[in-house]
Design an enzyme around this catalytic site. Structure first.
Site, PDB file in Angstrom:
ATOM      1  N   ASN A   1       0.823  -1.217   0.000  1.00 51.01           N
ATOM      2  CA  ASN A   1       0.000   0.000   0.000  1.00 51.01           C
ATOM      3  C   ASN A   1       0.856   1.266   0.000  1.00 51.01           C
ATOM      4  OD1 ASN A   1      -2.741   1.247   0.265  1.00 51.01           O
ATOM      5  ND2 ASN A   1      -1.748   2.124   2.060  1.00 51.01           N
TER       6      ASN A   1
ATOM      7  N   THR B   1       7.658  10.558   8.058  1.00 52.73           N
ATOM      8  CA  THR B   1       7.517  10.304   9.499  1.00 52.73           C
ATOM      9  C   THR B   1       8.865  10.268  10.206  1.00 52.73           C
ATOM     10  OG1 THR B   1       6.888   8.586  11.090  1.00 52.73           O
ATOM     11  CG2 THR B   1       7.440   7.832   8.907  1.00 52.73           C
TER      12      THR B   1
ATOM     13  N   TYR C   1       6.707   0.089   8.702  1.00 53.10           N
ATOM     14  CA  TYR C   1       6.049   1.367   8.390  1.00 53.10           C
ATOM     15  C   TYR C   1       7.107   2.440   8.099  1.00 53.10           C
ATOM     16  CZ  TYR C   1       3.909   5.895   9.318  1.00 53.10           C
ATOM     17  OH  TYR C   1       3.533   7.208   9.229  1.00 53.10           O
TER      18      TYR C   1
ATOM     19  N   PHE D   1       6.413  14.133  13.641  1.00 53.35           N
ATOM     20  CA  PHE D   1       6.560  13.432  14.909  1.00 53.35           C
ATOM     21  C   PHE D   1       5.125  13.011  15.298  1.00 53.35           C
ATOM     22  CE2 PHE D   1      11.056  13.321  16.004  1.00 53.35           C
ATOM     23  CZ  PHE D   1      11.535  13.860  14.835  1.00 53.35           C
ATOM     24  N   ASN D   2       4.679  13.107  16.533  1.00 45.69           N
ATOM     25  CA  ASN D   2       3.376  12.502  16.865  1.00 45.69           C
ATOM     26  C   ASN D   2       2.214  13.463  16.665  1.00 45.69           C
ATOM     27  OD1 ASN D   2       5.364  10.662  18.043  1.00 45.69           O
ATOM     28  ND2 ASN D   2       3.543   9.626  18.791  1.00 45.69           N
TER      29      ASN D   2
ATOM     30  N   ASP E   1       8.722  -0.141  18.678  1.00 41.83           N
ATOM     31  CA  ASP E   1       8.700   1.197  19.280  1.00 41.83           C
ATOM     32  C   ASP E   1      10.089   1.654  19.741  1.00 41.83           C
ATOM     33  OD1 ASP E   1       6.114   2.088  19.102  1.00 41.83           O
ATOM     34  OD2 ASP E   1       5.529   1.455  21.118  1.00 41.83           O
TER      35      ASP E   1
HETATM   36  N1  UDP Z   1       1.366   3.886  23.836  1.00 42.06           N
HETATM   37  C1  UDP Z   1       1.017   3.301  25.038  1.00 42.06           C
HETATM   38  N2  UDP Z   1      -0.243   2.803  25.177  1.00 42.06           N
HETATM   39  C2  UDP Z   1      -1.167   2.854  24.190  1.00 42.06           C
HETATM   40  C3  UDP Z   1      -0.803   3.474  22.959  1.00 42.06           C
HETATM   41  C4  UDP Z   1       0.469   3.973  22.822  1.00 42.06           C
HETATM   42  O1  UDP Z   1       1.820   3.224  25.967  1.00 42.06           O
HETATM   43  O2  UDP Z   1      -2.292   2.362  24.386  1.00 42.06           O
HETATM   44  C5  UDP Z   1       2.711   4.448  23.687  1.00 42.06           C
HETATM   45  C6  UDP Z   1       3.482   3.892  22.486  1.00 42.06           C
HETATM   46  O3  UDP Z   1       4.142   2.700  22.822  1.00 42.06           O
HETATM   47  C7  UDP Z   1       4.413   5.067  22.180  1.00 42.06           C
HETATM   48  C8  UDP Z   1       3.587   6.298  22.572  1.00 42.06           C
HETATM   49  O4  UDP Z   1       2.570   5.827  23.458  1.00 42.06           O
HETATM   50  O5  UDP Z   1       5.551   5.019  23.010  1.00 42.06           O
HETATM   51  C9  UDP Z   1       2.922   6.970  21.391  1.00 42.06           C
HETATM   52  O6  UDP Z   1       2.256   5.979  20.652  1.00 42.06           O
HETATM   53  P1  UDP Z   1       1.266   6.317  19.470  1.00 42.06           P
HETATM   54  O7  UDP Z   1       0.688   5.018  19.011  1.00 42.06           O
HETATM   55  O8  UDP Z   1       0.303   7.365  19.915  1.00 42.06           O
HETATM   56  O9  UDP Z   1       2.172   6.970  18.364  1.00 42.06           O
HETATM   57  P2  UDP Z   1       3.526   6.432  17.638  1.00 42.06           P
HETATM   58  O10 UDP Z   1       4.660   6.933  18.489  1.00 42.06           O
HETATM   59  O11 UDP Z   1       3.446   4.954  17.553  1.00 42.06           O
HETATM   60  O12 UDP Z   1       3.473   7.101  16.308  1.00 42.06           O
END
Ligand code: UDP
Length: 327
Positions: free
Chosen positions: A92, A117, A141, A169-170, A283
């Site tokens: 995709n 990203t 990803y 970032f996020n 992660d």
């Molecule tokens: N995270 C967590 N619990 C959750 C979802 C995410 O502890 O239910 C943590 C995840 O492991 C990361 C951070 O929160 O360290 C941000 O995660 P998210 O999925 O929001 O964004 P990403 O960093 O994966 O793009």
């Protein structure tokens, strides 16, 4: 002139569509609605339901609208899922995007804003992460986005396709009209707010043994409006015939999972239950962006950098839309 917005019915795309209209542009949305919501789009925006890798459809859109540039948001973006189902991600995010790029070139559309990203960097060697930091993704990803960045560099040289790759970032937070409504929801801030609303019993903390002060992973949370604004500046950049760029988009501040939960307790005034859980595959421990280049090259400045204000905006949206767009 019109701007083709792929994934314009998604979380970030729908905010950008509104901002494009506000600034006098004419967005044309292409979305297959696998994850997007038709309801997230304002009335009257030209909408095509289909895949970005469909060259005939791109040709038809180009023939019907005077497309000058493409903003490409549509992609699968679940880190954990990409580890379990890499085929789905490479097909995709890479193959469909290659087909889109080829169709754009055929139709002489040579300005491209790409949703990249911070996951292209992998485990950081230093923070904040600037654009010189080596890229070595820790999950499929991140690799899909890394690959398209390299494709864009080659296409720029060979076919004069000018691009700005924005490495988010996020992304988080909401506007009055648009918020985060993923199915399944995996992102931290919406899940913390779901726990506040009682939609889930508790939020899981994925890992408390990271090399960070409180042991939970650190991220740089950036408001979706600030991200959107960077896309409009990227378009201005390309319209000024400036060179292609890869640019990091973060606030330069890192917050741990525990700090996010604590901030959400403060904003909502509710006791949000949190339980420790194992680390999530793929992660990295700490991702914080250096936004100096976004500031110097694009003139970008985050307007909502404070975590509590970001969570406040998301909380307002979730309270107004307790079932997301299916209200
Ligand atoms: N995270 C967590 N619990 C959750 C979802 C995410 O502890 O239910 C943590 C995840 O492991 C990361 C951070 O929160 O360290 C941000 O995660 P998210 O999925 O929001 O964004 P990403 O960093 O994966 O793009």
């Amino acid at each position: 002139m019109a701007i083709l917005v792929t994934g314009g019915a998604g979380y970030i795309g729908s905010v950008v569509v509104r901002d494009l209209i506000r600034d006098g542009h004419s967005p044309v949305v292409l979305d297959n609605l696998v994850y997007g919501h038709r309801e997230s789009l304002p009335d009257g925006v030209p909408f095509f339901e289909g895949n970005v890798g469909d060259p005939e459809l791109i040709g038809r859109i180009a023939a019907e609208h005077d497309i000058e540039a493409c903003m490409h948001f549509s992609a699968y973006a679940y880190v954990g899922e990409s580890v379990e189902q890499p085929q789905r991600y490479f097909h995709n995010n890479v193959i469909e995007t290659l087909r889109l790029l080829d169709a754009l070139i055929v139709n002489n559309i040579k300005k491209f804003v790409f949703s990249s990203t911070c996951a292209t960097f992998g485990e950081p060697q230093y923070t904040p992460i600037d654009e010189r930091h080596p890229q070595n993704p820790t999950n499929p990803y991140g690799w899909t986005k890394f690959m398209i960045e390299r494709v864009l560099e080659s296409y720029d040289k060979a076919y004069d396709l000018k691009f700005v790759a924005l490495r988010y970032f996020n992304a988080c937070g909401a506007t009055d009209d648009c918020g985060e409504d993923h199915d399944p929801e995996t992102h931290l801030i919406p899940l913390v707010l779901f726990a506040a609303q009682g939609r889930i019993p508790h939020v899981s903390i994925f890992g408390d043994d990271y090399p960070t002060p409180d042991g939970t992973a650190i991220r740089d949370y950036i408001h979706v409006s600030d991200l959107s604004n960077a896309h409009l500046l990227a378009l201005d950049h390309l319209n000024s015939d400036k060179p292609s760029e890869c640019i990091n988009l973060g606030n330069g501040n890192g917050y741990s999972v525990m700090e996010v939960i604590e901030a959400a307790r403060k904003v909502t005034g509710l006791p949000i239950e949190a339980k420790m859980a194992p680390r999530r595959a793929g992660d990295p421990s700490k991702l914080i962006g250096d936004a100096s280049k976004a500031k110097s090259v694009l003139g970008w400045q985050p307007r909502i950098p404070e975590l509590e204000r970001i969570i406040e905006s998301a909380w307002k949206w979730h309270k107004n839309n307790p079932s997301g767009y299916s209200n």
